[in-house]
Design a protein around this motif. Structure first.
Motif, PDB file in Angstrom:
ATOM      1  N   PHE A  63      29.994 -50.474  11.228  1.00 44.16           N
ATOM      2  CA  PHE A  63      31.309 -49.947  11.562  1.00 44.16           C
ATOM      3  C   PHE A  63      32.372 -51.046  11.581  1.00 44.16           C
ATOM      4  N   LYS A  64      32.044 -52.199  12.132  1.00 46.46           N
ATOM      5  CA  LYS A  64      33.007 -53.308  12.161  1.00 46.46           C
ATOM      6  C   LYS A  64      33.408 -53.733  10.748  1.00 46.46           C
ATOM      7  N   SER A  65      32.465 -53.705   9.816  1.00 46.61           N
ATOM      8  CA  SER A  65      32.809 -54.056   8.437  1.00 46.61           C
ATOM      9  C   SER A  65      33.802 -53.037   7.860  1.00 46.61           C
ATOM     10  N   TRP A  66      33.670 -51.784   8.243  1.00 42.95           N
ATOM     11  CA  TRP A  66      34.611 -50.761   7.792  1.00 42.95           C
ATOM     12  C   TRP A  66      35.967 -50.900   8.480  1.00 42.95           C
ATOM     13  N   GLN A  67      35.965 -51.309   9.729  1.00 41.20           N
ATOM     14  CA  GLN A  67      37.244 -51.553  10.403  1.00 41.20           C
ATOM     15  C   GLN A  67      38.029 -52.638   9.672  1.00 41.20           C
ATOM     16  N   GLU A  68      37.338 -53.699   9.270  1.00 42.07           N
ATOM     17  CA  GLU A  68      37.994 -54.786   8.538  1.00 42.07           C
ATOM     18  C   GLU A  68      38.503 -54.310   7.179  1.00 42.07           C
ATOM     19  N   ARG A  69      37.697 -53.540   6.497  1.00 41.68           N
ATOM     20  CA  ARG A  69      38.084 -53.002   5.191  1.00 41.68           C
ATOM     21  C   ARG A  69      39.329 -52.115   5.326  1.00 41.68           C
ATOM     22  N   ALA A  70      39.340 -51.264   6.340  1.00 41.14           N
ATOM     23  CA  ALA A  70      40.487 -50.379   6.568  1.00 41.14           C
ATOM     24  C   ALA A  70      41.732 -51.183   6.946  1.00 41.14           C
ATOM     25  N   LYS A  71      41.540 -52.186   7.782  1.00 37.00           N
ATOM     26  CA  LYS A  71      42.663 -53.005   8.253  1.00 37.00           C
ATOM     27  C   LYS A  71      43.402 -53.652   7.081  1.00 37.00           C
ATOM     28  N   LYS A  72      42.665 -54.037   6.042  1.00 37.59           N
ATOM     29  CA  LYS A  72      43.285 -54.640   4.856  1.00 37.59           C
ATOM     30  C   LYS A  72      44.228 -53.674   4.153  1.00 37.59           C
ATOM     31  N   GLN A  73      44.038 -52.370   4.414  1.00 36.61           N
ATOM     32  CA  GLN A  73      44.899 -51.340   3.827  1.00 36.61           C
ATOM     33  C   GLN A  73      45.854 -50.761   4.875  1.00 36.61           C
ATOM     34  N   ASN A  74      45.972 -51.473   6.000  1.00 35.92           N
ATOM     35  CA  ASN A  74      46.820 -51.040   7.110  1.00 35.92           C
ATOM     36  C   ASN A  74      46.395 -49.662   7.632  1.00 35.92           C
ATOM     37  N   ALA A  75      45.085 -49.428   7.646  1.00 34.97           N
ATOM     38  CA  ALA A  75      44.536 -48.144   8.082  1.00 34.97           C
ATOM     39  C   ALA A  75      43.560 -48.370   9.231  1.00 34.97           C
ATOM     40  N   ILE A  76      43.147 -47.278   9.844  1.00 35.28           N
ATOM     41  CA  ILE A  76      42.203 -47.297  10.959  1.00 35.28           C
ATOM     42  C   ILE A  76      41.108 -46.277  10.663  1.00 35.28           C
ATOM     43  N   VAL A  77      39.840 -46.644  10.927  1.00 32.42           N
ATOM     44  CA  VAL A  77      38.727 -45.699  10.794  1.00 32.42           C
ATOM     45  C   VAL A  77      38.126 -45.445  12.169  1.00 32.42           C
ATOM     46  N   PHE A  78      37.543 -44.269  12.336  1.00 33.93           N
ATOM     47  CA  PHE A  78      36.893 -43.915  13.598  1.00 33.93           C
ATOM     48  C   PHE A  78      35.818 -42.874  13.309  1.00 33.93           C
ATOM     49  N   LEU A  79      34.788 -42.861  14.156  1.00 36.71           N
ATOM     50  CA  LEU A  79      33.727 -41.875  13.969  1.00 36.71           C
ATOM     51  C   LEU A  79      32.978 -41.633  15.266  1.00 36.71           C
ATOM     52  N   ALA A  80      32.376 -40.451  15.327  1.00 37.20           N
ATOM     53  CA  ALA A  80      31.470 -40.092  16.413  1.00 37.20           C
ATOM     54  C   ALA A  80      30.254 -39.432  15.777  1.00 37.20           C
ATOM     55  N   HIS A  81      29.079 -39.717  16.337  1.00 34.98           N
ATOM     56  CA  HIS A  81      27.835 -39.133  15.829  1.00 34.98           C
ATOM     57  C   HIS A  81      26.938 -38.772  16.996  1.00 34.98           C
ATOM     58  N   SER A  82      26.064 -37.825  16.731  1.00 36.05           N
ATOM     59  CA  SER A  82      25.113 -37.367  17.743  1.00 36.05           C
ATOM     60  C   SER A  82      23.850 -38.203  17.746  1.00 36.05           C
ATOM     61  N   ARG A  83      23.277 -38.284  18.928  1.00 38.27           N
ATOM     62  CA  ARG A  83      21.925 -38.804  19.129  1.00 38.27           C
ATOM     63  C   ARG A  83      21.146 -37.632  19.720  1.00 38.27           C
ATOM     64  N   GLY A  84      19.910 -37.460  19.256  1.00 35.19           N
ATOM     65  CA  GLY A  84      19.103 -36.368  19.791  1.00 35.19           C
ATOM     66  C   GLY A  84      19.304 -35.078  19.017  1.00 35.19           C
ATOM     67  N   ASP A  85      19.065 -33.965  19.694  1.00 33.95           N
ATOM     68  CA  ASP A  85      19.010 -32.657  19.051  1.00 33.95           C
ATOM     69  C   ASP A  85      20.384 -32.012  18.901  1.00 33.95           C
ATOM     70  N   VAL A  86      20.600 -31.432  17.708  1.00 40.06           N
ATOM     71  CA  VAL A  86      21.834 -30.722  17.400  1.00 40.06           C
ATOM     72  C   VAL A  86      21.445 -29.417  16.705  1.00 40.06           C
ATOM     73  N   LEU A  87      21.787 -28.301  17.309  1.00 35.40           N
ATOM     74  CA  LEU A  87      21.395 -26.997  16.774  1.00 35.40           C
ATOM     75  C   LEU A  87      22.259 -26.580  15.598  1.00 35.40           C
ATOM     76  N   ASN A  88      21.740 -25.652  14.805  1.00 35.65           N
ATOM     77  CA  ASN A  88      22.482 -25.105  13.670  1.00 35.65           C
ATOM     78  C   ASN A  88      23.850 -24.606  14.108  1.00 35.65           C
ATOM     79  N   HIS A  89      24.811 -24.741  13.213  1.00 32.78           N
ATOM     80  CA  HIS A  89      26.181 -24.267  13.384  1.00 32.78           C
ATOM     81  C   HIS A  89      26.955 -25.038  14.441  1.00 32.78           C
ATOM     82  N   THR A  90      26.451 -26.216  14.817  1.00 33.39           N
ATOM     83  CA  THR A  90      27.204 -27.123  15.667  1.00 33.39           C
ATOM     84  C   THR A  90      27.352 -28.434  14.900  1.00 33.39           C
ATOM     85  N   SER A  91      28.080 -29.370  15.461  1.00 37.47           N
ATOM     86  CA  SER A  91      28.409 -30.581  14.714  1.00 37.47           C
ATOM     87  C   SER A  91      27.695 -31.814  15.245  1.00 37.47           C
ATOM     88  N   SER A  92      27.303 -32.669  14.302  1.00 35.63           N
ATOM     89  CA  SER A  92      26.672 -33.950  14.626  1.00 35.63           C
ATOM     90  C   SER A  92      27.535 -35.136  14.200  1.00 35.63           C
TER      91      SER A  92
END
Length: 149
Positions: A63-92
């Motif tokens: 993720f830090k490598s992507w932050q640097e890549r985005a910063k060079k384009q004056n942009a910001i990246v962000f993400l969230a991901h699940s750990r563990g179980d995620v049921l159908n029709h919900t988001s991970s």
């Protein structure tokens, strides 16, 4: 959870809450584009959902490598991901880019999501009858990972 821009949550994501917190954080930066991508677990192959393991130190490095890549384009990246179980029709997964220009954000979100799928240290399991079954057929080797890397 690492920071507001890289988040790991147990179970399904509260997409609206995460999305809105990022929007509130970035809306006054005078950037013209705020783009998110949300992944939703599909009901297919008789699974009840998916389950995820996350290797956090390597994810943070990626993720830090992507932050640097985005910063060079004056942009910001962000993400969230699940750990563990995620049921159908919900988001991970939710990822986003904030940028002064629409074109930069559109191109960056595409590259970011594709690289995440290929190189993020997250392992996926199918869930069937409350059991986790490694999804080997949908897995890829991570560049630079492994005992001989």
């Amino acid at each position: 959870m690492f920071s507001k821009d890289l988040q790991i949550h147990n179970g399904s994501l509260e997409i609206e809450k995460i999305h809105n917190s990022w929007y509130e954080k970035y809306k006054n930066l005078n950037y013209g584009a705020f783009i998110t991508f949300v992944g939703i677990i599909r009901d297919e192959n008789s699974i009840d959902g998916l389950s995820f393991d996350v290797y956090e130190p390597l994810l943070e490095k990626w993720f830090k490598s992507w932050q640097e890549r985005a910063k060079k384009q004056n942009a910001i990246v962000f993400l969230a991901h699940s750990r563990g179980d995620v049921l159908n029709h919900t988001s991970s997964y939710i990822a986003g880019v904030c940028s002064p220009q629409r074109r930069v954000a559109l191109e960056l979100i595409d590259s970011f999501v594709e690289d995440f799928k290929k190189n993020a240290p997250i392992w996926k399991y199918d869930m069937r009858n409350k059991q986790r079954i490694y999804a080997k057929d949908r897995s890829q080797k991570i560049d630079g990972a492994g005992i001989l890397a």
